[in-house]
Motif scaffolding. Structure first.
Motif, PDB file in Angstrom:
ATOM      1  N   GLY A   1     -33.692   4.155  68.531  1.00 40.71           N
ATOM      2  CA  GLY A   1     -32.329   3.873  68.087  1.00 40.71           C
ATOM      3  C   GLY A   1     -32.322   2.646  67.186  1.00 40.71           C
ATOM      4  N   GLY A   2     -31.507   2.708  66.121  1.00 34.56           N
ATOM      5  CA  GLY A   2     -31.583   1.665  65.114  1.00 34.56           C
ATOM      6  C   GLY A   2     -30.469   0.627  65.168  1.00 34.56           C
ATOM      7  N   GLN A   3     -29.543   0.786  66.105  1.00 34.01           N
ATOM      8  CA  GLN A   3     -28.507  -0.244  66.175  1.00 34.01           C
ATOM      9  C   GLN A   3     -29.165  -1.558  66.567  1.00 34.01           C
TER      10      GLN A   3
ATOM     11  N   PHE B   1     -38.229   5.359  51.743  1.00 30.32           N
ATOM     12  CA  PHE B   1     -36.964   5.045  51.076  1.00 30.32           C
ATOM     13  C   PHE B   1     -36.182   6.355  51.065  1.00 30.32           C
ATOM     14  N   HIS B   2     -35.206   6.411  51.939  1.00 26.11           N
ATOM     15  CA  HIS B   2     -34.622   7.702  52.311  1.00 26.11           C
ATOM     16  C   HIS B   2     -33.211   7.881  51.752  1.00 26.11           C
ATOM     17  N   LYS B   3     -32.744   9.116  51.746  1.00 28.31           N
ATOM     18  CA  LYS B   3     -31.437   9.539  51.200  1.00 28.31           C
ATOM     19  C   LYS B   3     -31.401   9.360  49.687  1.00 28.31           C
ATOM     20  N   VAL B   4     -32.514   9.611  49.020  1.00 27.92           N
ATOM     21  CA  VAL B   4     -32.548   9.423  47.567  1.00 27.92           C
ATOM     22  C   VAL B   4     -31.642  10.425  46.845  1.00 27.92           C
ATOM     23  N   ASP B   5     -31.225  11.482  47.567  1.00 29.26           N
ATOM     24  CA  ASP B   5     -30.279  12.420  46.944  1.00 29.26           C
ATOM     25  C   ASP B   5     -28.953  11.743  46.612  1.00 29.26           C
ATOM     26  N   LEU B   6     -28.679  10.602  47.248  1.00 28.60           N
ATOM     27  CA  LEU B   6     -27.414   9.908  47.002  1.00 28.60           C
ATOM     28  C   LEU B   6     -27.486   8.939  45.813  1.00 28.60           C
TER      29      LEU B   6
ATOM     30  N   VAL C   1     -27.805  18.852  61.055  1.00 25.35           N
ATOM     31  CA  VAL C   1     -27.890  17.460  61.517  1.00 25.35           C
ATOM     32  C   VAL C   1     -26.874  16.566  60.796  1.00 25.35           C
ATOM     33  N   LYS C   2     -25.862  17.216  60.199  1.00 26.63           N
ATOM     34  CA  LYS C   2     -24.877  16.481  59.397  1.00 26.63           C
ATOM     35  C   LYS C   2     -24.111  15.434  60.209  1.00 26.63           C
ATOM     36  N   ASP C   3     -23.720  15.819  61.418  1.00 31.52           N
ATOM     37  CA  ASP C   3     -22.885  14.910  62.204  1.00 31.52           C
ATOM     38  C   ASP C   3     -23.746  13.832  62.842  1.00 31.52           C
ATOM     39  N   TYR C   4     -23.406  12.616  62.523  1.00 33.58           N
ATOM     40  CA  TYR C   4     -24.206  11.494  63.011  1.00 33.58           C
ATOM     41  C   TYR C   4     -23.848  11.166  64.451  1.00 33.58           C
ATOM     42  N   SER C   5     -24.831  11.147  65.311  1.00 37.11           N
ATOM     43  CA  SER C   5     -24.594  10.577  66.627  1.00 37.11           C
ATOM     44  C   SER C   5     -25.763   9.653  66.941  1.00 37.11           C
ATOM     45  N   ALA C   6     -25.431   8.407  67.170  1.00 34.94           N
ATOM     46  CA  ALA C   6     -26.444   7.363  67.288  1.00 34.94           C
ATOM     47  C   ALA C   6     -27.395   7.639  68.446  1.00 34.94           C
ATOM     48  N   THR C   7     -28.666   7.374  68.238  1.00 38.81           N
ATOM     49  CA  THR C   7     -29.653   7.465  69.312  1.00 38.81           C
ATOM     50  C   THR C   7     -29.498   6.240  70.209  1.00 38.81           C
ATOM     51  N   ILE C   8     -29.315   6.500  71.482  1.00 37.32           N
ATOM     52  CA  ILE C   8     -29.170   5.397  72.434  1.00 37.32           C
ATOM     53  C   ILE C   8     -30.555   5.045  72.960  1.00 37.32           C
TER      54      ILE C   8
ATOM     55  N   SER D   1     -35.700  12.713  50.990  1.00 36.53           N
ATOM     56  CA  SER D   1     -34.365  13.212  51.298  1.00 36.53           C
ATOM     57  C   SER D   1     -34.542  14.453  52.158  1.00 36.53           C
ATOM     58  N   ILE D   2     -33.646  14.641  53.128  1.00 33.07           N
ATOM     59  CA  ILE D   2     -33.759  15.873  53.927  1.00 33.07           C
ATOM     60  C   ILE D   2     -33.213  17.075  53.158  1.00 33.07           C
ATOM     61  N   PHE D   3     -32.592  16.815  51.999  1.00 37.60           N
ATOM     62  CA  PHE D   3     -31.986  17.921  51.255  1.00 37.60           C
ATOM     63  C   PHE D   3     -32.911  18.532  50.212  1.00 37.60           C
TER      64      PHE D   3
ATOM     65  N   GLY E   1     -29.687   1.723  62.148  1.00 32.90           N
ATOM     66  CA  GLY E   1     -28.821   2.817  62.579  1.00 32.90           C
ATOM     67  C   GLY E   1     -28.350   3.640  61.378  1.00 32.90           C
ATOM     68  N   ALA E   2     -28.290   4.933  61.549  1.00 27.13           N
ATOM     69  CA  ALA E   2     -27.799   5.879  60.530  1.00 27.13           C
ATOM     70  C   ALA E   2     -28.677   5.946  59.275  1.00 27.13           C
ATOM     71  N   SER E   3     -29.889   5.397  59.339  1.00 28.46           N
ATOM     72  CA  SER E   3     -30.758   5.496  58.162  1.00 28.46           C
ATOM     73  C   SER E   3     -31.352   6.903  58.019  1.00 28.46           C
ATOM     74  N   GLY E   4     -31.349   7.679  59.106  1.00 27.32           N
ATOM     75  CA  GLY E   4     -31.796   9.071  58.991  1.00 27.32           C
ATOM     76  C   GLY E   4     -32.991   9.462  59.850  1.00 27.32           C
ATOM     77  N   LYS E   5     -33.390   8.630  60.786  1.00 23.70           N
ATOM     78  CA  LYS E   5     -34.598   8.887  61.607  1.00 23.70           C
ATOM     79  C   LYS E   5     -34.501  10.179  62.411  1.00 23.70           C
ATOM     80  N   SER E   6     -33.392  10.318  63.164  1.00 24.79           N
ATOM     81  CA  SER E   6     -33.269  11.515  64.009  1.00 24.79           C
ATOM     82  C   SER E   6     -33.141  12.766  63.153  1.00 24.79           C
ATOM     83  N   SER E   7     -32.477  12.634  62.000  1.00 25.22           N
ATOM     84  CA  SER E   7     -32.364  13.782  61.098  1.00 25.22           C
ATOM     85  C   SER E   7     -33.746  14.207  60.616  1.00 25.22           C
ATOM     86  N   ILE E   8     -34.554  13.248  60.234  1.00 24.24           N
ATOM     87  CA  ILE E   8     -35.901  13.565  59.741  1.00 24.24           C
ATOM     88  C   ILE E   8     -36.710  14.239  60.849  1.00 24.24           C
TER      89      ILE E   8
HETATM   90  N1  GTP Z   1     -27.349  12.222  51.963  1.00 21.85           N
HETATM   91  C1  GTP Z   1     -28.245  12.208  52.938  1.00 21.85           C
HETATM   92  N2  GTP Z   1     -27.836  12.043  54.212  1.00 21.85           N
HETATM   93  C2  GTP Z   1     -28.779  12.027  55.174  1.00 21.85           C
HETATM   94  C3  GTP Z   1     -30.160  12.179  54.906  1.00 21.85           C
HETATM   95  N3  GTP Z   1     -30.831  12.091  56.079  1.00 21.85           N
HETATM   96  C4  GTP Z   1     -29.914  11.906  57.027  1.00 21.85           C
HETATM   97  N4  GTP Z   1     -28.669  11.852  56.509  1.00 21.85           N
HETATM   98  C5  GTP Z   1     -27.388  11.673  57.212  1.00 21.85           C
HETATM   99  O1  GTP Z   1     -27.342  10.362  57.674  1.00 21.85           O
HETATM  100  C6  GTP Z   1     -26.807  10.298  58.987  1.00 21.85           C
HETATM  101  C7  GTP Z   1     -27.852   9.601  59.808  1.00 21.85           C
HETATM  102  O2  GTP Z   1     -28.066  10.199  60.999  1.00 21.85           O
HETATM  103  P1  GTP Z   1     -29.309   9.985  61.957  1.00 21.85           P
HETATM  104  O3  GTP Z   1     -30.488  10.712  61.454  1.00 21.85           O
HETATM  105  O4  GTP Z   1     -28.799  10.334  63.276  1.00 21.85           O
HETATM  106  O5  GTP Z   1     -29.594   8.404  61.846  1.00 21.85           O
HETATM  107  P2  GTP Z   1     -30.566   7.548  62.756  1.00 21.85           P
HETATM  108  O6  GTP Z   1     -31.425   6.767  61.837  1.00 21.85           O
HETATM  109  O7  GTP Z   1     -31.248   8.383  63.768  1.00 21.85           O
HETATM  110  O8  GTP Z   1     -29.516   6.563  63.450  1.00 21.85           O
HETATM  111  P3  GTP Z   1     -29.650   5.816  64.892  1.00 21.85           P
HETATM  112  O9  GTP Z   1     -29.969   6.846  65.909  1.00 21.85           O
HETATM  113  O10 GTP Z   1     -28.334   5.169  65.137  1.00 21.85           O
HETATM  114  O11 GTP Z   1     -30.719   4.800  64.746  1.00 21.85           O
HETATM  115  C8  GTP Z   1     -26.454  11.732  59.373  1.00 21.85           C
HETATM  116  O12 GTP Z   1     -25.095  11.962  59.117  1.00 21.85           O
HETATM  117  C9  GTP Z   1     -27.298  12.565  58.424  1.00 21.85           C
HETATM  118  O13 GTP Z   1     -26.718  13.790  58.079  1.00 21.85           O
HETATM  119  C10 GTP Z   1     -30.553  12.360  53.541  1.00 21.85           C
HETATM  120  O14 GTP Z   1     -31.724  12.521  53.184  1.00 21.85           O
HETATM  121  N5  GTP Z   1     -29.555  12.364  52.612  1.00 21.85           N
END
Ligand code: GTP
Ligand code: MG
Length: 300
Positions: free
Chosen positions: A63-65, A126-131, A36-43, A163-165, A16-23
Motif C-alpha cells: 500500500g502506498g499511502q 514511470f507509469h500512466k504515460v498515456d496521460l 481495474v478502473k475503480d481505485y481502491s487503496a491497498t491496506i 501504461s496499462i492501456f 498511493g494511486a500510482s498504479g501498483k495494484s492495477s499493474i
Molecule cells: N491513465 C492511467 N490510469 C492508470 C494506469 N494504471 C493505473 N491507473 C489508474 O490509477 C488508479 C490507481 O489504482 P491502483 O493501481 O489501485 O493504485 P495503487 O498504486 O495500488 O494505490 P495504493 O494501493 O493506494 O498504494 C486506478 O484508478 C487505475 O485505473 C495507467 O497506466 N494509466
C-alpha cells in the motif's frame, strides 16, 4: 512438477494511486485495464504467488499511502526488504505534485533494500504515460530520469515508461520476469530450443511463449515485438472461445497485409506464438509451428 526451486520475492512499491495494484492485476492476473478502473487503496500490503514454469514468485503489493510506506521503510523494514529479488517502484508521471514525495520514499526504500538484500535489482516504472501529451513525453521522461537518480553509487536502477492501456506494461514486466525465469534450468532449455529452432527454420521471423495473462516469457527472432498486441487480444477472447466450443486446445491464425501470426495453447498454462512474413507459404508456417509446439511441450 517438482517444488519450485525457490520463491522469489517481488516488491511493488510507490505512492498511493500510482498504479501498483492495477499493474499486478493486469500483468499477473489477466485482468483488463477496464476491470481495474475503480481505485481502491491497498491496506497495508497484499501477498500473492505466481508460478511460471519452474519459477515461483511471491508478489508483495505494498500500500502506498504515506501511513503505510513510512512503516515499511521504518519499523517493518527488515521484514519487508529481506530476501527480495526485485523492487519495482511505480511513479505516476501525471501527478507532478507528488513526484518529490515519491522520490523521498524511493531513496529510503532503495537504501533499505541495499541494506537487507544487496543483490536485489531495482526497476523504476514511470507509469500512466498515456496521460502525457505526446509532445511532452520525451522531456518528462528525461526530467524524471535525472530526478530519480540512485541514492548511492552502489545502487543501480533500470528505468521504463509504462501504461496499462498499451503493450508497454506487458513488455516491461515480461522483460523483468524473463531475467529471473532464465536462471532456471528447465526454462533455459526451452529458451535454447527456441533459439536453435529459429536458426534452422527461416520461414519464421519470430517466436514467443506467453503466460495466459499475456506476459512474454521467451522471445526469439526479429519480429517478436509485433506479437504482443495480437497475442493480448487473442488471450482476452480465449475464455469466450473455450466456453463456446468447450474445447481446450486452440490454434488460431491471424493475417495482416504483411504478417501471419499463429497462436497455440501449449502445456503449463502457456501459449506459443509465432510471426512470419507473408512471403512464406502459410502451410509451411503452420507445420513448423506444430513441430515447435511439440518440441516445447516435451521440454516443459
Ligand atoms: N491513465 C492511467 N490510469 C492508470 C494506469 N494504471 C493505473 N491507473 C489508474 O490509477 C488508479 C490507481 O489504482 P491502483 O493501481 O489501485 O493504485 P495503487 O498504486 O495500488 O494505490 P495504493 O494501493 O493506494 O498504494 C486506478 O484508478 C487505475 O485505473 C495507467 O497506466 N494509466
Ligand atoms: Mg494498491
Amino acid at each position: 512438477m517438482g517444488l519450485p526451486a525457490s520463491l522469489q520475492k517481488v516488491l511493488f512499491m510507490g505512492l498511493g494511486a500510482s498504479g501498483k495494484s492495477s499493474i499486478r492485476s493486469v500483468a499477473f492476473e489477466g485482468k483488463s485495464p477496464e476491470e481495474v478502473k475503480d481505485y481502491s487503496a491497498t491496506i497495508n500490503y497484499t501477498r500473492s504467488t505466481k508460478n511460471i514454469i519452474d519459477s515461483a514468485f511471491q508478489i508483495f503489493d505494498c500500500g502506498g499511502q504515506e501511513s503505510f510506506i513510512s512503516v515499511f521503510i521504518g519499523e517493518q523494514a527488515e521484514f519487508i526488504f529481506t530476501d527480495v529479488t526485485i523492487l519495482i517502484w511505480v511513479v505516476d508521471v501525471s501527478n507532478f505534485d507528488e513526484v518529490s514525495t515519491s522520490k523521498f520514499y524511493f531513496d529510503h526504500a532503495a537504501n533499505r533494500l541495499h541494506q537487507y538484500s544487496p543483490e536485489a535489482e531495482i526497476f523504476c516504472l514511470f507509469h500512466k504515460v498515456d496521460l502525457l501529451l505526446p509532445d511532452m513525453f520525451d522531456q518528462v521522461m528525461e526530467t524524471m530520469r535525472d530526478y530519480f537518480v540512485p541514492p548511492s553509487d552502489q545502487i543501480t536502477i533500470k528505468y521504463y515508461s509504462t501504461s496499462i492501456f498499451n503493450a508497454s506494461i506487458f513488455i516491461t514486466i515480461g522483460e523483468i520476469i524473463q531475467t529471473l525465469i532464465l536462471k532456471n534450468t528447465k526454462a533455459k532449455t526451452v529458451s535454447e530450443a527456441l533459439q536453435e529452432f529459429m536458426q534452422t527454420n527461416k520461414e519464421l521471423s519470430g517466436v514467443a511463449v506467453y503466460t495466459h495473462d499475456g506476459l512474454p516469457v521467451f522471445e526469439e527472432g526479429m519480429l517478436t515485438d509485433k506479437i504482443v498486441v495480437p497475442a493480448n487480444l487473442w488471450l482476452t477472447n480465449l475464455d469466450r472461445l473455450k466456453t463456446e466450443f468447450s474445447s481446450d486446445t486452440f490454434k488460431t491464425t491471424l493475417e495482416t497485409n504483411d504478417y501471419l501470426f499463429v497462436f497455440q495453447k501449449i502445456k503449463s498454462e502457456l501459449f506459443l506464438t509465432g510471426v512470419a512474413q507473408k512471403v512464406s507459404p502459410m502451410q509451411y508456417v503452420l507445420i513448423k509451428m506444430e513441430k515447435l509446439a511439440e518440441l516445447v511441450n516435451q521440454l516443459l
